[in-house]
Design a protein around this motif. Structure first.
Motif, short mmCIF file in Angstrom:
data_model
loop_
_atom_site.label_atom_id
_atom_site.label_comp_id
_atom_site.label_asym_id
_atom_site.label_seq_id
_atom_site.Cartn_x
_atom_site.Cartn_y
_atom_site.Cartn_z
N UNK A 176 88.47 -13.45 -6.27
CA UNK A 176 89.03 -13.18 -7.59
C UNK A 176 87.91 -13.21 -8.63
N UNK A 177 87.01 -14.18 -8.49
CA UNK A 177 85.85 -14.25 -9.37
C UNK A 177 84.90 -13.09 -9.16
N UNK A 178 84.71 -12.70 -7.89
CA UNK A 178 83.86 -11.55 -7.58
C UNK A 178 84.44 -10.28 -8.19
N UNK A 179 85.77 -10.18 -8.19
CA UNK A 179 86.41 -9.01 -8.79
C UNK A 179 86.09 -8.91 -10.27
N UNK A 180 86.10 -10.04 -10.96
CA UNK A 180 85.80 -10.06 -12.38
C UNK A 180 84.39 -9.51 -12.63
N UNK A 181 83.44 -9.93 -11.79
CA UNK A 181 82.07 -9.45 -11.94
C UNK A 181 81.96 -7.97 -11.58
N UNK A 182 82.67 -7.56 -10.51
CA UNK A 182 82.62 -6.17 -10.06
C UNK A 182 83.16 -5.22 -11.12
N UNK A 183 84.26 -5.59 -11.74
CA UNK A 183 84.87 -4.74 -12.77
C UNK A 183 83.88 -4.51 -13.91
N UNK A 184 83.15 -5.55 -14.26
CA UNK A 184 82.17 -5.44 -15.35
C UNK A 184 80.99 -4.58 -14.93
N UNK A 185 80.49 -4.79 -13.70
CA UNK A 185 79.31 -4.07 -13.22
C UNK A 185 79.56 -2.58 -13.01
N UNK A 186 80.72 -2.25 -12.44
CA UNK A 186 80.99 -0.86 -12.08
C UNK A 186 81.94 -0.17 -13.06
N UNK A 187 82.31 -0.88 -14.13
CA UNK A 187 83.17 -0.31 -15.17
C UNK A 187 84.49 0.21 -14.59
N UNK A 188 85.11 -0.61 -13.75
CA UNK A 188 86.37 -0.24 -13.12
C UNK A 188 87.54 -0.54 -14.06
N UNK A 189 88.58 0.25 -13.93
CA UNK A 189 89.79 0.07 -14.75
C UNK A 189 90.69 -0.95 -14.05
N UNK A 201 95.28 -7.77 0.57
CA UNK A 201 94.20 -8.76 0.59
C UNK A 201 93.13 -8.43 -0.45
N UNK A 202 93.39 -7.45 -1.31
CA UNK A 202 92.44 -7.14 -2.37
C UNK A 202 91.29 -6.25 -1.96
N UNK A 203 91.45 -5.50 -0.86
CA UNK A 203 90.41 -4.58 -0.41
C UNK A 203 90.62 -3.21 -1.05
N UNK A 204 89.52 -2.51 -1.32
CA UNK A 204 89.59 -1.29 -2.13
C UNK A 204 88.84 -0.13 -1.50
N UNK A 205 89.26 1.07 -1.87
CA UNK A 205 88.51 2.28 -1.58
C UNK A 205 88.65 2.78 -0.15
N UNK A 206 87.91 3.85 0.14
CA UNK A 206 87.96 4.51 1.45
C UNK A 206 87.73 3.52 2.60
N UNK A 207 86.80 2.61 2.43
CA UNK A 207 86.45 1.67 3.49
C UNK A 207 87.07 0.31 3.33
N UNK A 208 87.91 0.13 2.31
CA UNK A 208 88.59 -1.14 2.06
C UNK A 208 87.62 -2.32 2.00
N UNK A 209 86.77 -2.29 0.99
CA UNK A 209 85.84 -3.38 0.74
C UNK A 209 86.49 -4.41 -0.18
N UNK A 210 86.41 -5.68 0.18
CA UNK A 210 86.81 -6.73 -0.75
C UNK A 210 85.72 -6.82 -1.82
N UNK A 211 86.00 -7.45 -2.97
CA UNK A 211 85.02 -7.42 -4.07
C UNK A 211 83.61 -7.88 -3.71
N UNK A 212 83.48 -8.97 -2.93
CA UNK A 212 82.13 -9.45 -2.60
C UNK A 212 81.39 -8.43 -1.75
N UNK A 213 82.08 -7.78 -0.80
CA UNK A 213 81.44 -6.76 0.02
C UNK A 213 81.09 -5.53 -0.81
N UNK A 214 81.96 -5.18 -1.74
CA UNK A 214 81.68 -4.06 -2.65
C UNK A 214 80.39 -4.35 -3.41
#
Length: 358
Positions: free
Chosen positions: A183-196, A205-218
């Motif tokens: 959840x904390x990694x998501x907060x950082x990821x949103x800021x870094x990649x300018x995600x909506x 489980x909070x995995x995203x995108x074509x490869x289903x990366x969780x925020x820390x892996x992203x």
């Protein structure tokens, strides 16, 4: 390194089944106006009263995020955007990997998925070849992962990511610490990649995108493979291809090396070696192969290399496989041995069919 022609099964005792594959998502694209027949997807937060977060736990999270460079106001604002979703808890407690192999793989392997994989490979042939060469990862593994995870981007999940990670991080005790970190990694990821964040959807489980990366892996493994200036795993198949390849490279994939080998158990009892259950590799090939548990085909093999024993539960018996380094690397993506075997077998099917199209 000690090499031996390992204990071998007599010819004719084993027949390798073809076209066996499974995945973590049971869904395939559904024709318009046709109801889903597989497990229902919770799209938005279920209207269930949210349990209160203990103030101490909430403050610990705030302090951890402040140490990462956020202000208290930013953290509290982020927390306040998240909603409790009971559907996330329900989904977490019924994973597909809990099914026996003979039930698991037919749900996911279909001619439709194979055809979609071949079409994706053909469309992105140059990008896949480039990623395979740069990261020294076999191309069929890249294609298999994306196909199993999201049916080549056609099903990326409909759970609000912020709600999924909030729910698991603060209301799912078995893995709350892990998901609170995500959840904390998501907060950082949103800021870094300018995600909506308001429209960011993914798995339960909070995995995203074509490869289903969780925020820390992203954050740690995603790459800008299309040179657009951003790492966009949600909309760029090129970035997804490069990122999956990079993930496998960083976890020790060995190009053109074997992944798993079928075994024959010539004993009426289970093998003496312990079936792998997610732990680090403690066995070597020599610890697994015996005169009664043998390789199904004749080959030279380094018996000093690390390995694991895989059991696949069929309707009336168990099949056994020898998993090698590359199989273990697949489990770094998803720790279920069923998932990893599904990826491997699907990748082999893709490889064979792709070769016939050239």
């Amino acid at each position: 390194m000690p090499i031996l022609r390992a204990y071998l099964a007599p010819l004719g005792l084993f027949c390798v089944s073809s076209c066996l594959v499974a995945c973590t998502t049971a869904h395939e694209p559904t024709p318009p106006k046709t109801a889903l027949t597989s497990t229902p997807t919770v799209i938005e937060a279920v209207n269930t009263p949210a349990p209160m977060i203990p103030e101490l736990l909430k403050e610990e999270f705030v302090q951890a995020q402040i140490k990462q460079g956020f202000t208290r106001t930013e953290v509290l604002t982020f927390l306040n955007k998240a909603k409790y979703n009971q559907g996330v808890i329900d989904a977490m407690t019924r994973p597909w990997e809990a099914k026996p192999w003979h039930v698991y793989y037919p749900i996911f392997l279909t001619e439709k998925r194979l055809n979609a994989g071949l079409a994706f490979w053909k469309k992105h042939e140059e990008t896949i070849a480039k990623a395979a060469a740069k990261y020294q990862v076999d191309p069929q593994i890249i294609v298999a992962i994306i196909g199993i995870e999201t049916f080549y981007g056609q099903y990326m999940g409909n759970y609000p990511v912020i709600d999924a990670l909030y729910t698991l991080g603060f209301h799912y005790p078995p893995r709350a610490t892990f998901f609170r970190k995500e959840f904390g990694e998501l907060m950082a990821l949103v800021k870094e990649e300018h995600l909506d964040i308001n429209n960011l959807k993914g798995s339960y489980a909070g995995a995203m995108g074509y490869g289903q990366f969780i925020p820390s892996s992203y954050r740690h493994y995603a790459v800008d493979f299309d040179n657009s200036g951003s790492r966009n795993l949600l909309q760029s198949p090129e970035d997804a291809i490069g990122s999956v390849a990079n993930y496998f490279h960083q976890h020790g994939w060995q190009a053109n090396a074997p992944v798993a080998l079928p075994l024959v158990n010539n004993s009426k009892t289970a093998p003496k070696a312990k079936v792998w259950a997610g732990e680090k590799l403690n066995y070597k090939v020599a610890n697994i192969l015996t005169p009664t548990l043998a390789l199904a085909d004749s080959r030279d093999i380094d018996i000093s290399q690390k390995a694991l024993l895989i059991e696949l539960e069929q309707a009336d018996h168990s099949d056994y496989w020898l998993g090698l380094n590359n199989f273990y690397v697949i489990t770094r993506y998803n720790r279920s041995p069923l998932y990893s075997m599904a990826v491997y077998q699907f990748s082999q099917q893709l490889k064979e069919q792709h070769a016939t199209q050239k």
